[in-house]
Design a protein around this motif. Sequence first.
Motif, short mmCIF file in Angstrom:
data_model
loop_
_atom_site.label_atom_id
_atom_site.label_comp_id
_atom_site.label_asym_id
_atom_site.label_seq_id
_atom_site.Cartn_x
_atom_site.Cartn_y
_atom_site.Cartn_z
N GLY A 174 0.78 -1.23 0.00
CA GLY A 174 0.00 0.00 0.00
C GLY A 174 0.82 1.28 0.00
N PHE A 175 2.14 1.14 0.02
CA PHE A 175 2.98 2.34 0.00
C PHE A 175 3.16 2.82 -1.44
CE2 PHE A 175 4.12 0.45 4.03
CZ PHE A 175 4.24 1.56 4.86
N THR A 176 3.02 4.13 -1.61
CA THR A 176 3.25 4.70 -2.93
C THR A 176 4.44 5.63 -2.93
OG1 THR A 176 1.80 6.55 -2.41
CG2 THR A 176 0.79 4.64 -3.48
N THR A 177 4.86 6.05 -1.74
CA THR A 177 5.86 7.11 -1.64
C THR A 177 6.77 6.81 -0.45
OG1 THR A 177 4.12 8.61 -2.36
CG2 THR A 177 6.10 9.63 -1.48
N VAL A 178 8.06 7.05 -0.62
CA VAL A 178 8.97 6.89 0.52
C VAL A 178 9.97 8.04 0.53
CG1 VAL A 178 8.83 4.36 0.42
CG2 VAL A 178 10.78 5.52 -0.63
N LEU A 179 10.41 8.39 1.72
CA LEU A 179 11.55 9.29 1.85
C LEU A 179 12.76 8.38 1.91
CD1 LEU A 179 12.38 12.33 2.36
CD2 LEU A 179 12.85 11.55 4.69
N THR A 180 13.65 8.52 0.94
CA THR A 180 14.74 7.57 0.89
C THR A 180 16.09 8.26 1.09
OG1 THR A 180 15.61 5.65 -0.26
CG2 THR A 180 15.12 7.56 -1.63
N ILE A 181 16.95 7.56 1.81
CA ILE A 181 18.29 8.07 2.08
C ILE A 181 19.14 6.89 2.53
CG2 ILE A 181 17.56 8.78 4.41
CD1 ILE A 181 20.34 10.49 2.41
N GLU A 182 20.34 6.83 2.04
CA GLU A 182 21.22 5.74 2.45
C GLU A 182 21.50 5.86 3.95
OE1 GLU A 182 25.07 3.42 0.61
OE2 GLU A 182 24.84 5.55 0.19
N ASP A 183 21.52 4.72 4.63
CA ASP A 183 21.76 4.75 6.06
C ASP A 183 23.23 4.44 6.31
OD1 ASP A 183 21.51 4.85 8.75
OD2 ASP A 183 20.47 2.94 8.94
N ASP A 184 24.06 5.43 6.04
CA ASP A 184 25.50 5.18 6.14
C ASP A 184 26.19 6.49 6.49
OD1 ASP A 184 27.75 3.60 6.02
OD2 ASP A 184 28.12 4.00 3.92
#
Lengths: 467, 547
Positions: free
Chosen positions: B144-154
């Motif tokens: 059901g997700f259409t959108t994410v805030l994405t960022i490498e976790d590093d």
Amino acid sequence: MKRNWKSLLTGIALAAMLAAGVFAQNGTDVLIRNATVLTAAKGTLENTDILITNGKIARIGKNLRAPNAKVIDATGKFVTPGLIDCHSHAMLDSINEGSYAVTSMVRTSDVLDTTDVTIYRALAGGVTAANLLHGSANPIGGLNTVVKFKYGRPMAEFVFPGAPPGIKFALGENVKRANSNVQPGQSRRYPATRMGTMEVIRDAFIRAKDYKRKWDDFKSGKTKIEPRRDLELEPLVEVLEGKRLVHAHGYRSDEHLNLMLIADEFGFKVATLQHGLEAYKIAPEIAQRGTGVSIFVDYWGYKLEAYDTIPYNAYILWKNGVVVSLNSDSGERIRRLNLDAAKTMKYGGVPEEEALKMVTLNPAKQLGVDKRTGSIEVGKDADIVVWSGHPFSPYSHAETTMVDGEVFFDRKQDLARREQLKAERERLEKLDANLPPGKRGKKEAKEDDKEEKPEATPVPTKGGNRK
Amino acid sequence: MNRVISRAMLAVLCVLTLASAMSAQVGSYAITNAKIVTVSGSVIEKGTVVIRNGLIESVGAGVKVPADAKVLDGEGMTVYPGLIDARSTLGIPQTPPRPQGGPSAQNQQDESISKYPEGLRPEVTAASKIKAGEAQFASQRNAGFTTVLTIEDDGIFNGQSALINLAGESAAEMIVRPSWAQHVSFRTLRGGNFPTSLMGTFAALRQMFLDARRHAKILDMYEKDPKGMKRPDRDISLEALIPLLKGDQPVVFTANTEREIVRALDLAKEFGLKAYISGGQESWKLAGRLKEENVPVLLSLDFPKRTLSEHKEAEPEPLDTLRLRAEVPKNPARLKQAGVKFAFHTGELKNMREFFANAREAVANGLSEADAIRAMTLSAAEIFGVEKQTGSIEAGKIANLVVVKGDLFDEKASVSHVFVDGREFEQPKRPERPAGNAAGNTSGAPANVAGTWNLTIEPPGQTIGATLVVTQQGGMITGSLSSPLFPSTPLRDGRVTANGFGFTVTVDVGGTALDVVFDGRVTGNEVEGTVDTPQGPAVFRGTRTPR
């Protein structure tokens, strides 16, 4: 079920009462009645009362009257100032920044953990304040934090108000990495010798002087562009200006003496020699400079440079007029500093009050907080311990420990709370989230199994199905 | 019972295998007779949503169905705004972990002109790393997700996050908002470089912010009057911090414990940063300060649960740990009550079912369903400053929608359709019969992964040999993993995935049972993939012994 509810309610009521008793005294007066008071400043006072108002010691005397005060009957008991540990790594989420030889840019105040149970255990040993130091990996380490052990309070309330800032220096085996292995792919860090250690320190102060000059030039308008603020050198400028105390870890007397000579060269005073296992060898040189020494009372032989000490170290230093304190450097030993003080009476015969000062007023002096704490005198912070017997007896224990007039440890209440904590644990252990992975959500899983699984459903299912 | 499970597994499997084959079309649609949870307005008990050209054309009870629209009968369905995962790493290819104590970042091939080591480079953007490709989003989108805030976790500076829609031919098409915020983690650098301690991390951050402040001043001076002034060196890392110091770009601090949050807020105060908290496990303890300083929380729904297996002689767990697990599900309701803004994210959760299970737990602990939905939709959009574009069902907004059979908070609910930018992703029907097939296909049948595999597992700095024996039954696998380091251990949750297999083993390490999750891609008799352990990720590869 009904009974459970009842016991739960009783538990809550009890907890509330205890909490009110232990923690809600801020602003209320406390009267400690009929104690034997070891003042650590003005001798021992028998059958004496202490009145605490607004967290300060308001009056000391016999038969004091304070109708509204909460009374602690200390008949047959002993009262001392709160103990102070001049060398601790409690509350620190990290201790060493070992990458560089000079890490004066790092601050212990950035990594305080107010939930560290060491604090509570220290309070149970009568300790009310401590000098939280960076570790001994570098010739010049990070900045210290002097704290009062206000367990359960927000971080800001721990920091000792007005305590002069300090910094950790270190010498010897740890600094030259004698006992640590080089990581693959890394080269051995400079310095690798005691000679190199002194060079690193001297070099840092030369850089600090240059840095200060740059700022002086800018401030006087000689230069136009503001110099870069350098967090490594700023604290060293403060040391040069006498605004920051140097607490220098070291074992061998030659190295401690060398450091004091560098300090002479740059015109500052080393506040304390930490550990100073051989400090007795240079006691006059230390006394002459007004430098303090903070030692282990009788702990040695655990590495090469730690062989040459004697349990008479404290006595010899004291006899030479050095301000001596006894520290723990350990979450375990911090609970028995009173007995460490007692040992100095056995080895050499330090007088009782001087022995007590080594864990109270002397560390307060070394940390520059002796106007606020360290002895039982009118006007000082009510950092006070009530002991069941003489604090130098191994059969005595701290019954009540107060910081700024508030009780942060009370033995009776601690014992009473244990049943309640046991009940809380039993209740919590039954919660789904606290069950081991295989046992979680068993009940729900069975219910699920009775029914058809829905088709292609990434959405639902109980958390219980996580196995 | 086994049959039920295997059918369920099969169903899940089919979702995964068909994900990449699903048709995604942009056109005009009308979802009719559905319950519509608009989030921004009141719930429409029976109404129609019309989608055209990637946008919501109209919504309401009395909306007319256009003649050219493909009609989806929404009888028994509920339409929600597409869900937003407020912190994710989706779409960013994982960089393999560097060996511990290896050569420093500077010695490795490094194409950056930054003078700072990797991990202290705020100029890095997620937007520049995003790889398009539908399959990687399938499990999250199907949930059901259409959108994410994405960022490498590093790193300490993770870089600048991007808000992306989970569909698109290219990364450019997917991005809703590039470089929304800088992300900061209070961790150390690898390879023995400063900072190697938490104290050092704060010193490094503080020095860089001070340097950036000065750099900005000097650049300004030069800009105004360059004559007679030496041209200042450019510094891409420090220059990336200037918008933070000016309050133009927010800073998201990953902080879970009370003290981590205090440290984040203190640092933000020291430099005048616009702070957000991500994780926020103990944020209720600071709800007052968060409210007062107007700091929103990107709240992880990865609720802590016991991972230790039962052992009679094991020390009891600390009371604080037991308490924390009991308190965390109450956190969302407490933040709501205190007036702190928050949006949900999936945290380290691999299984989206747990996300919804934990959302239900938050509801059981006092959060209203409406607020829970809001924390997955409009609240997130507001936090990211895209509430005019998305986050609710309103005419003119992006057609990000999820259509659920039943109600999202019903455990038996299932997603039937997801629309991303108006593109329809229909949930696949159950296939008629499974068949053994070569790995890597997308025909919907499970691949054949059975056999004996010789694996090498490569945690940082070491190589561990292991033998994996796999027995396959449709989409399910069972078997065992053995190695010189641990005895033969049975596989759990074994399954055939879209392009390989996955399973979990519980390994006993010094009395602590650790869950280790394997996820492998199979090509013929070769496998390679990732191992997720509590100690950190590793890679593994291996070959199948020919029968």
